[in-house]
Design an enzyme around this catalytic site. Structure first.
Site, PDB file in Angstrom:
ATOM      1  N   GLU A  76     -11.324   3.335   5.684  1.00 42.82           N
ATOM      2  CA  GLU A  76     -10.325   4.159   6.333  1.00 42.82           C
ATOM      3  C   GLU A  76     -11.045   5.164   7.171  1.00 42.82           C
ATOM      4  O   GLU A  76     -11.197   5.341   8.183  1.00 42.82           O
ATOM      5  CB  GLU A  76      -9.511   4.799   5.067  1.00 42.82           C
ATOM      6  N   ASP A 117       1.719   4.073   2.897  1.00 43.06           N
ATOM      7  CA  ASP A 117       0.775   4.810   2.042  1.00 43.06           C
ATOM      8  C   ASP A 117       1.293   6.031   1.560  1.00 43.06           C
ATOM      9  O   ASP A 117       1.360   5.818   0.147  1.00 43.06           O
ATOM     10  CB  ASP A 117      -0.334   5.169   3.297  1.00 43.06           C
ATOM     11  N   ASP A 118       1.652   7.254   2.122  1.00 40.74           N
ATOM     12  CA  ASP A 118       2.214   8.357   1.619  1.00 40.74           C
ATOM     13  C   ASP A 118       3.578   8.684   2.611  1.00 40.74           C
ATOM     14  O   ASP A 118       3.308   9.644   3.041  1.00 40.74           O
ATOM     15  CB  ASP A 118       1.244   9.557   1.537  1.00 40.74           C
ATOM     16  N   HIS A 161       0.913  -1.091  -0.147  1.00 42.00           N
ATOM     17  CA  HIS A 161      -0.103   0.020   0.002  1.00 42.00           C
ATOM     18  C   HIS A 161       0.856   1.345   0.147  1.00 42.00           C
ATOM     19  O   HIS A 161       1.143   1.734   0.960  1.00 42.00           O
ATOM     20  CB  HIS A 161      -0.808  -0.037   1.395  1.00 42.00           C
ATOM     21  N   HIS A 201      -9.275   1.116  -1.613  1.00 44.58           N
ATOM     22  CA  HIS A 201      -9.396   1.419  -0.341  1.00 44.58           C
ATOM     23  C   HIS A 201     -10.944   1.552   0.170  1.00 44.58           C
ATOM     24  O   HIS A 201     -11.842   1.837  -0.397  1.00 44.58           O
ATOM     25  CB  HIS A 201      -8.898   2.979  -0.451  1.00 44.58           C
ATOM     26  N   HIS A 239       1.440   4.910  -2.561  1.00 46.22           N
ATOM     27  CA  HIS A 239       1.089   5.788  -3.591  1.00 46.22           C
ATOM     28  C   HIS A 239       2.368   6.514  -4.161  1.00 46.22           C
ATOM     29  O   HIS A 239       2.927   7.314  -3.195  1.00 46.22           O
ATOM     30  CB  HIS A 239      -0.010   7.056  -2.970  1.00 46.22           C
TER      31      HIS A 239
HETATM   32  N1  HPA Z   1      -6.697   7.323   1.146  1.00 46.32           N
HETATM   33  C1  HPA Z   1      -7.288   7.653  -0.160  1.00 46.32           C
HETATM   34  N2  HPA Z   1      -6.751   8.191  -1.101  1.00 46.32           N
HETATM   35  C2  HPA Z   1      -5.552   8.141  -1.074  1.00 46.32           C
HETATM   36  C3  HPA Z   1      -4.643   7.964   0.117  1.00 46.32           C
HETATM   37  C4  HPA Z   1      -5.246   7.391   1.312  1.00 46.32           C
HETATM   38  O1  HPA Z   1      -4.662   7.180   2.162  1.00 46.32           O
HETATM   39  N3  HPA Z   1      -3.288   8.227  -0.092  1.00 46.32           N
HETATM   40  C5  HPA Z   1      -3.191   8.745  -1.255  1.00 46.32           C
HETATM   41  N4  HPA Z   1      -4.399   8.893  -1.971  1.00 46.32           N
HETATM   42 ZN    ZN Z   2      -3.865   4.801   0.370  1.00 47.01          ZN
END
Ligand code: HPA
Ligand code: ZN
Length: 337
Positions: free
Chosen positions: A203, A281-282, A20, A200, A22
């Site tokens: 969340e 994630d990021d 996971h 996703h 991006h």
């Molecule tokens: N959630 C949804 N979209 C996203 C995320 C996330 O954590 N990171 C980058 N795009």
């Molecule tokens: Zn994500």
């Protein structure tokens, strides 16, 4: 009390798959400014410090607003190569041996950057990463759920000449009020063409979105999925069907899904028998790459060595690697006991 000094060493040594991530979320402030200069892009921030000061998010949307703004500096094939290569170098440092990378083509095509520029740059880095760094990878194309389903279908059409380099489809961006069912058609097409599906869900959105992603989009994994705790029957089902969750602990605390890491349900989900994995994630925005996520979990939730090893094992099992490759890495993890 601080954690056992052997724990960071174990985390460093464990071979891991990242599932996971991006690629646009690996854009560090320094690279934002480097690329802005290279491409003559005017930025609304004066310095990397000023940009970092904005990393005080209150929810998913406040993060996405900044994340999409920063992508304006990504323009050429070389930019996408450089971005991906920098991430792969971080993988080496964290013993990430396999990575499955998300990219958001619509973020770029909306700015008139051709689809091919994006995919070719990322793919060139991934292929070089496999040759020179020994890191294997898959690419997953995400649809932006805040845009109409028709836009996702048009993106699917645009992807057709590039499908040999794309292993799966995903669904990301603003979750609340954008349920998975809106994208059933494009997911059915992608799966019929032999691609894997992930999404996703759970969340910021409710557990019902996880249910939709499983039943309607027929996903192989759920990205995040932490709100499954609100539906015990679904929790049992994900455990019984061994549908993995790609959990991102630092992301969840930075975006205020949980006020503090000690409230995070990761270990509770693991104890319940779900295939949970740890991911970043990021990482440029949320305070760290994969090992930083493992360390934050270790410090706040105090998993045992066996549980940390199980998390790494789950990442291999939940990946789209072939079974021989999985066996190889699982053997290496078992050798660390
Ligand atoms: N959630 C949804 N979209 C996203 C995320 C996330 O954590 N990171 C980058 N795009
Ligand atoms: Zn994500």
């Amino acid at each position: 009390m601080s954690i056992d000094t052997n724990v960071p060493e174990l985390i460093r040594k464990l071979p891991k798959a990242e599932l996971h991530l991006h690629i646009e979320g690996t854009l560090e402030p320094e690279m934002v400014f480097e690329l802005a200069q290279r491409n003559q892009v005017q930025l609304p921030f004066a310095s990397t410090c000023e940009l970092r000061e904005q990393y005080d998010f209150k929810d998913l949307q406040s993060f996405l607003d900044l994340y999409y703004q920063a992508t304006a500096v990504l323009q050429t094939e070389q930019d996408f190569f450089d971005l991906t290569w920098a991430y792969l170098e971080r993988c080496v440092a964290d013993k990430v041996v396999h990575t499955e990378i998300f990219f958001d083509p619509q973020t770029h095509t909306a700015r008139a950057v051709p689809f091919a520029v994006v995919v070719d740059g990322i793919r060139r880095a991934l292929l070089q990463g496999e040759r020179e760094l020994g890191i294997t990878s898959k690419l997953i194309m995400c649809f932006l759920r805040h845009l109409p389903a028709d836009a996702a279908l048009a993106t699917w059409e645009e992807a057709q000449p590039h499908l040999d380099g794309i292993h799966g489809v995903g669904l990301d961006s603003s979750e609340r009020d954008y349920p998975p069912r809106l994208f059933q058609d494009v997911f059915t097409r992608a799966r019929s063409a032999g691609l894997k599906a992930v999404a996703h869900a759970g969340e910021e959105g409710p557990a019902a979105y996880i249910r939709e992603a499983v039943d309607l989009l027929q996903v192989s994994r759920i990205d995040h999925g932490v709100r499954v705790t609100e539906d015990p029957a679904l929790m049992d089902e994900l455990r019984d069907r061994q549908i993995p969750l790609t959990v991102c602990p630092l992301s969840n605390t930075r975006l205020c899904v949980y006020a503090r890491m000690s409230e995070h349900p990761l270990i509770r989900l693991l104890d319940h028998g779900l295939v949970v994995t740890v991911n970043s994630d990021d990482p440029a925005y949320f305070g760290g790459y994969v090992n930083d996520n493992y360390l934050a979990v270790a410090e706040s939730l105090r998993p045992s060595r066996a549980q940390l090893m199980q998390l790494a094992r789950n990442s291999i099992v939940a990946s789209f690697m072939d079974s021989d490759q999985k066996k190889h890495w699982l053997r290496e993890i078992d050798g660390l006991t």
